[in-house]
Structure formats: structure tokens, C-alpha cells
Design a protein around this motif. Structure first.
Motif, short mmCIF file in Angstrom:
data_model
loop_
_atom_site.label_atom_id
_atom_site.label_comp_id
_atom_site.label_asym_id
_atom_site.label_seq_id
_atom_site.Cartn_x
_atom_site.Cartn_y
_atom_site.Cartn_z
N ASP A 1 -7.85 31.97 16.33
CA ASP A 1 -8.69 31.29 17.33
C ASP A 1 -7.88 30.04 18.07
N VAL A 2 -7.27 29.33 16.81
CA VAL A 2 -6.60 28.27 17.29
C VAL A 2 -5.29 28.55 18.37
N LEU A 3 -4.60 29.62 18.16
CA LEU A 3 -3.54 30.12 18.82
C LEU A 3 -4.17 30.52 20.18
N THR A 4 -5.38 31.04 20.44
CA THR A 4 -5.84 31.42 21.55
C THR A 4 -6.10 30.33 22.42
N ASP A 5 -6.72 29.22 21.72
CA ASP A 5 -6.91 27.95 22.35
C ASP A 5 -5.58 27.19 23.07
N MET A 6 -4.59 27.38 22.48
CA MET A 6 -3.27 26.64 22.61
C MET A 6 -2.52 27.64 23.27
N THR A 7 -3.14 28.76 23.83
CA THR A 7 -2.02 29.67 24.72
C THR A 7 -1.35 29.05 25.74
N ILE A 8 -1.79 28.36 26.62
CA ILE A 8 -0.83 27.42 27.57
C ILE A 8 0.15 26.83 27.09
N VAL A 9 -0.24 25.92 25.97
CA VAL A 9 0.91 24.92 25.42
C VAL A 9 1.96 26.01 24.78
N ILE A 10 1.57 26.91 24.10
CA ILE A 10 2.54 27.88 23.41
C ILE A 10 3.56 28.58 24.52
N PHE B 1 -5.39 22.87 11.26
CA PHE B 1 -4.18 23.72 11.61
C PHE B 1 -4.07 23.35 13.12
N GLN B 2 -4.63 23.21 13.94
CA GLN B 2 -4.77 22.66 15.37
C GLN B 2 -3.56 21.49 15.44
N ASN B 3 -3.95 20.56 14.82
CA ASN B 3 -3.24 19.11 14.80
C ASN B 3 -1.86 19.56 14.17
N LEU B 4 -1.42 20.35 13.02
CA LEU B 4 -0.26 20.68 12.55
C LEU B 4 0.56 21.26 13.63
N ILE B 5 -0.07 22.42 14.10
CA ILE B 5 0.66 22.94 15.01
C ILE B 5 1.13 22.60 16.28
N SER B 6 0.10 21.51 16.88
CA SER B 6 0.39 20.82 18.28
C SER B 6 1.56 19.93 17.93
N ASN B 7 1.56 19.35 16.54
CA ASN B 7 2.68 18.35 16.16
C ASN B 7 4.06 19.14 16.21
N ALA B 8 4.10 20.38 15.60
CA ALA B 8 5.34 21.14 15.41
C ALA B 8 5.75 21.56 16.91
N ILE B 9 4.83 21.79 17.86
CA ILE B 9 5.37 21.97 19.32
C ILE B 9 5.72 20.62 19.90
N LYS B 10 5.04 19.74 19.68
CA LYS B 10 5.06 18.45 20.45
C LYS B 10 6.54 17.88 19.91
N PHE B 11 7.03 17.68 18.71
CA PHE B 11 8.10 17.01 18.30
C PHE B 11 9.29 17.87 18.08
N ARG B 12 9.48 18.67 19.10
CA ARG B 12 10.65 19.74 19.01
C ARG B 12 12.02 19.06 19.62
N LYS B 13 13.07 19.76 19.40
CA LYS B 13 14.38 19.21 19.86
C LYS B 13 14.45 19.72 21.24
N LYS B 14 14.97 18.80 22.17
CA LYS B 14 15.29 18.83 23.52
C LYS B 14 16.05 20.35 23.57
N ASP B 15 15.79 21.17 24.48
CA ASP B 15 16.37 22.25 24.82
C ASP B 15 16.34 23.37 23.57
N SER B 16 15.49 23.14 22.95
CA SER B 16 15.29 24.02 21.70
C SER B 16 13.95 24.76 21.95
N ILE B 17 13.65 25.77 21.39
CA ILE B 17 12.61 26.72 21.44
C ILE B 17 11.92 26.50 19.90
N PRO B 18 10.58 26.05 19.96
CA PRO B 18 9.98 25.82 18.68
C PRO B 18 9.75 27.05 17.88
#
Length: 425
Positions: free
Chosen positions: A288-297, A323-340
């Protein structure tokens, strides 16, 4: 100052010369001392955890056997009246390791041990083996022949039994006194703990009410401020000179940011309001969380690897937010030019499920680790990464609500792993 070794009550119990057996309220054998093992021809490891009368049945070859019936009546009296009960001398044969039965005579006493709620926690079954004495008495009755030496032996045994009874009574009194003192100590601790819990609950309730009221009351003036700053910008931007447009833009952005902070504070105060624990499939929550975050992913190109997760009793709304907070942070705080790349897994131990959310992001400096779960503490400039600094505070409150702990392991510039435990219920 003299040094006193701590008293080992278990050791005292094991070495008391009298025969002791401890029973649960449903007559399961909980413990026996060495003397009881020796007299009953049973080993502790063979009988602990078994029902009393499965271990000590009546002699099937003795049609007059009443040991089970009499002992059962005595124990029922103790359970219903919550008082000790002394039994008359009983003939209760003992089964040998070879399966045969030996005639034995016992003098039993059953004592209830009560907790702070006046409920029976367990029963102390104390006996004396008087087989030798009774055998001599029976022999006297049958043969009606007693020599002076035999009479003396009987008299000596009577004296010995009386003396041992006095010693055992003294030991029993001391043991019962220790049990009573221990029970009183536990009761006092329970009362103190209950009072502390009551105060803490009241304080938490007051804090939640204060946070909710404050956040709610701040919403209206902030809405007005945002609304009027937008009207000013829309209707008078062409007439403003110099820094006027810059000032209005600053007011508008600051007001919206304040709205976001207040909303985060309000959400924080609401965590745990739904107190119903529900059997929940964590795999479904993640889907459910990943479905809600489809666009961001999709926008980030994130690759998310999910291990099989457990089904457990939890607060599903809060776990989903976690789970949504932890996954959002993992995507947000990614390295530049790097795929999370994010991996979510769980391992089981005796008491807990330990979940891990691992990423390949920018990592966290060790000097900042202590700030991670503090509300409104940001580790990066707003120009670098947006956010309110409340997401991880939400995570900590949610995990604490479930009785678990949360922590992070990280290598700066390489990765972060957020771990949290959820106890099994």
C-alpha cells in the motif's frame, strides 16, 4: 564494614531437610527440593511440568487406596478457602523406577501462597515420610510382641520425629516469613509503579492536549496570513517598488512553511490515538505504501527490494506511516546522479521482530547521530533538502508506542540502515 553474601532462597529451598513440592493452581508440579526427590524416587527433571496425579497415582493393586482422593480434597480446600490445610497421616504408595509400588506413609501440609490481589499464585505441599514409624506401629498391632529394645527404638523414633517436626516448623516459619516479606515488597513496588504510571499517563495526556490545542489554534491565523499574502502578491505586485515583492514572497513562503510545521506537530500529537492492536500483514502495508509513493519512486528511479515480512499485532495506521517516512527519507537523501537502492527486511528472535530499511544514500555524520530522532532537528540546509525535521521523530514515537526501539547505523557518503524492533505479542 562487614560483607554479607546475598541469600540464595533457591539454594535454601533445595537443601531444606523436609520434603517440599511446589504446585500451580491447576496442580502442575513447578518445583521440588532434593529431599522430596529422594523420598518420592522421582527426578526433578522428570516430573516438573507434569500434573501431580499423573506422576503420583494411586496403587492400582490396592483397592482401598485413598491417597489421590484425600490429597485432592485437601488441595481443593486450599484453593477455595485460601488457607493452609493439615492432613492426617496418609497411606500413599510410591511407584519405583521399575514400575512397582512401595507402601509409604506421609504426614502432609498444604499451604497457599497469595499475591498482592489476594489470589493464589501457587501451593506449597510439604510432607514428612513417616513410613518407618508407621511400619513399627503396624507391626506392634499385628504381632502384639514388643521387646524393650523395640519399644525403645519406637520411642526414640517418636522423639526424633517430634524434634525434626520442631526444626522443620521453625524452617517453615522462616521460609513463610521470607515469602510474606517478599510479597509485601513486591506489593509496595507495584503500588509505587502504578502511581508513577498514573502520573506519567496524566502528563502525557496533558501534553497531547496542549500540543493539539496549540497546533489547532495556530492553523486559523496562519491560513489568514497565507491567504492575505497571496492576495497582496496577486493584486499589488505591479505597484510594489524596491524590495516589496521580495518581502511579500518571503512572508508567503515563511507562512506556508509554518503551516507545514504546525501540521507535522498536530500529526505527531495524534500518533497512538487509535489504541486497537490488529493482526496485520506487513507485506500488505508495504504494498500500500509503495502504491501511494508510485510517482516519487518513478521520478527518482528508486529500486526497492522487499524480503518476506511477518504478520504481527500492531497499530496498522502508525506502522504504515513509519514505513512511509523511512522510505521517503531513503529516496530524499540520495546521492546526486545516483539511483536509490532500498532494501527492507525483517529477522525474528525469541521476543522481537527486528526490521531494517537500508539505502545507498548520503549517509549520516557520526557527530549528528544523537540529533536524528529529535523533533524539528534538521541535519541539512533547507535549500539542499526540504522537510520539517519531524519525520524521524514520528518514527521514534511510533516504535516506542509499540514497546520497541529504533536506531540507525550509517557510513557517511555510502549508506544508512534504520533498524527498529516490534515485540511479539
Amino acid at each position: 564494614m562487614a560483607y554479607h553474601n546475598p541469600i540464595s532462597y533457591q539454594k535454601i529451598f533445595e537443601l531444606i531437610p523436609d520434603l517440599y513440592l511446589i504446585l500451580s493452581t491447576d496442580l502442575i508440579i513447578l518445583d521440588v527440593n532434593h529431599s522430596y526427590e529422594k523420598a518420592s524416587l522421582k527426578k526433578k527433571e522428570e516430573i516438573v511440568g507434569c500434573k501431580l496425579f499423573d506422576v503420583f497415582p494411586d496403587n492400582p493393586e490396592d483397592e482401598t487406596a485413598t491417597g489421590v482422593s484425600n490429597l485432592s480434597q485437601s488441595l481443593n480446600y486450599v484453593l477455595t478457602q485460601k488457607e493452609p490445610h493439615t492432613m492426617a497421616v496418609q497411606k500413599y504408595d510410591i511407584q519405583t523406577p521399575e514400575g512397582n509400588f512401595e507402601a509409604r506413609y506421609w504426614s502432609p501440609l498444604n499451604i497457599p501462597v497469595l499475591n498482592s490481589k489476594n489470589e493464589i499464585e501457587y501451593i506449597i505441599h510439604r510432607v514428612q515420610d513417616v513410613t518407618s514409624y508407621m511400619s513399627l506401629k503396624n507391626e506392634q498391632e499385628i504381632s502384639e510382641i514388643l521387646t524393650a529394645g523395640l519399644q525403645k527404638k519406637v520411642n526414640d523414633m517418636e522423639v526424633e520425629i517430634i524434634q525434626r517436626s520442631k526444626e522443620i516448623q521453625k524452617l517453615n516459619f522462616e521460609l513463610e516469613k521470607k515469602v510474606k516479606e517478599r510479597t509485601e515488597t513486591l506489593l509496595k513496588r507495584e503500588i509505587t509503579l502504578a502511581e508513577q504510571n498514573r502520573k506519567l499517563q496524566n502528563q502525557n495526556k496533558e501534553l497531547e492536549q496542549f500540543t493539539y490545542i496549540t497546533s489547532h489554534d495556530l492553523q486559523e491565523p496562519l491560513r489568514s496570513l497565507v491567504s492575505f499574502s497571496e492576495l497582496l502578491e496577486k493584486e499589488f505586485s505591479s505597484e510594489l517598488e524596491g524590495n516589496g515583492s521580495i518581502y511579500i514572497d518571503f512572508i508567503s513562503k515563511s507562512s506556508k512553511r509554518m503551516q507545514t510545521l504546525v501540521k507535522g506537530l498536530l500529526d505527531y500529537s495524534r500518533i497512538g490515538n487509535n489504541k486497537e492492536l490488529i493482526e496485520t500483514d506487513c507485506n500488505q502495508i508495504l504494498n500500500d505504501v509503495l502504491t501511494d509513493m508510485t510517482i516519487v519512486i518513478k521520478e527518482s528511479g528508486a529500486k526497492i527490494n522487499l524480503d518476506k515480512l511477518p504478520t504481527l499485532k500492531c497499530y496498522p495506521t502508525e506502522i504504515r506511516q513509519l514505513f512511509q517516512n523511512l522510505i521517503s527519507n531513503a529516496i530524499k537523501f540520495r546521492k546526486k546522479d545516483s539511483i536509490p537502492e532500498i532494501k527492507i527486511s525483517a529477522i525474528e528472535d525469541e521476543k522481537n521482530w527486528t526490521f531494517s530499511v537500508q539505502d545507498n544514500g548520503i549517509g549520516i555524520d557520526q557527530k549528528d547521530m544523537h540529533k536524528l530522532f529529535v523533533i524539528f532537528k534538521r541535519l541539512h540546509d533547507r535549500d539542499e533538502y526540504d522537510g520539517t525535521g519531524i519525520g524521524l521523530a514520528h518514527c521514534k514515537k511510533i516504535v516506542t508506542l509499540h514497546g520497541g526501539t529504533i536506531w540507525a547505523d550509517s557510513e557517511l557518503g555510502k549508506k544508512s540502515v534504520f533498524n527498529f524492533t516490534i515485540p511479539k505479542l
